[in-house]
Design a protein around this motif. Structure first.
Motif, PDB file in Angstrom:
ATOM      1  N   ARG A  86       0.837  -1.214   0.000  1.00 23.84           N
ATOM      2  CA  ARG A  86       0.000   0.000   0.000  1.00 23.84           C
ATOM      3  C   ARG A  86       0.865   1.255   0.000  1.00 23.84           C
ATOM      4  O   ARG A  86       0.557   2.234  -0.690  1.00 23.84           O
ATOM      5  N   THR A  88       3.853   1.521  -1.253  1.00 22.40           N
ATOM      6  CA  THR A  88       4.427   1.607  -2.593  1.00 22.40           C
ATOM      7  C   THR A  88       3.407   2.193  -3.564  1.00 22.40           C
ATOM      8  O   THR A  88       3.743   3.019  -4.410  1.00 22.40           O
ATOM      9  N   GLU A  89       2.157   1.798  -3.424  1.00 22.31           N
ATOM     10  CA  GLU A  89       1.098   2.337  -4.292  1.00 22.31           C
ATOM     11  C   GLU A  89       0.925   3.836  -4.062  1.00 22.31           C
ATOM     12  O   GLU A  89       0.744   4.603  -5.015  1.00 22.31           O
ATOM     13  N   SER A  90       1.017   4.293  -2.812  1.00 27.88           N
ATOM     14  CA  SER A  90       0.900   5.732  -2.542  1.00 27.88           C
ATOM     15  C   SER A  90       2.065   6.499  -3.163  1.00 27.88           C
ATOM     16  O   SER A  90       1.903   7.636  -3.606  1.00 27.88           O
ATOM     17  N   ARG A  92       3.501   5.623  -5.945  1.00 25.02           N
ATOM     18  CA  ARG A  92       3.157   5.675  -7.374  1.00 25.02           C
ATOM     19  C   ARG A  92       2.197   6.839  -7.649  1.00 25.02           C
ATOM     20  O   ARG A  92       2.297   7.505  -8.681  1.00 25.02           O
ATOM     21  N   ASP A  93       1.272   7.103  -6.734  1.00 22.15           N
ATOM     22  CA  ASP A  93       0.351   8.232  -6.900  1.00 22.15           C
ATOM     23  C   ASP A  93       1.116   9.557  -6.898  1.00 22.15           C
ATOM     24  O   ASP A  93       0.858  10.438  -7.725  1.00 22.15           O
TER      25      ASP A  93
END
Length: 163
Positions: A86, A88-90, A92-93
């Protein structure tokens, strides 16, 4: 977006001459805290170079569980890895919002030791990290946080702590 968070920069060795070259690789340890997110924003606003975000998954053993009652388990490690995904996904944002490329890494171990090992192994020239005040008795630990204190004391590169 400018990062207006207070920062403390510590550099060891010879003082940098005016016009010092900017680093070519900056490491930002990210633990999901607001200060770590501010550290990433500061790094993105300040440095136009390769930026790597490192999330350290700390293994939980029986000694660290609630009173030693619950044993270490794959379930806890899986939850920690899910949290890292999660984070890592933030990243990416933020990467997309700023039109920047950010490398990510997830490693397992003691946070301070893992950060220091990563600096050595990946030619990191600057660390930017959030500082967390702890409840330790020493002024520096309270000001920076335990992990940041160790990294500042032992890193062979400049460390900026965002508070």
């Amino acid at each position: 977006m400018d990062c207006l968070a207070p920062t403390i920069t510590v550099s060891f060795g010879d003082p940098a001459p005016p016009g010092r070259m900017a680093p070519s690789h900056v490491l930002v340890p990210l633990d999901g805290s607001p200060l770590a997110s501010e550290a990433l924003a500061h790094a993105l606003d300040t440095f136009d170079c390769r930026i790597t975000v490192l999330n350290v998954v700390t293994p939980v053993d029986a000694a660290m569980s609630e009173g030693g009652v619950l044993g270490a388990g794959d379930e806890r490690l899986a939850a920690a890895r899910e949290r890292a995904a999660r984070l890592t996904e933030s990243v990416r944002d933020q990467e997309a919002a700023r039109d920047r490329s950010i490398e990510t890494a997830v490693q397992t171990g003691d946070p301070a030791e893992t950060i220091l090992d990563y600096v050595e192994a990946h030619d990191v020239e600057h660390v930017v990290m959030g500082g967390h005040g702890g409840d330790g008795g020493e002024f520096t630990r309270r000001l920076l946080g335990t992990v940041a204190t160790v990294v500042v004391a032992e890193a062979p590169v400049t460390v900026t702590v965002v508070r």
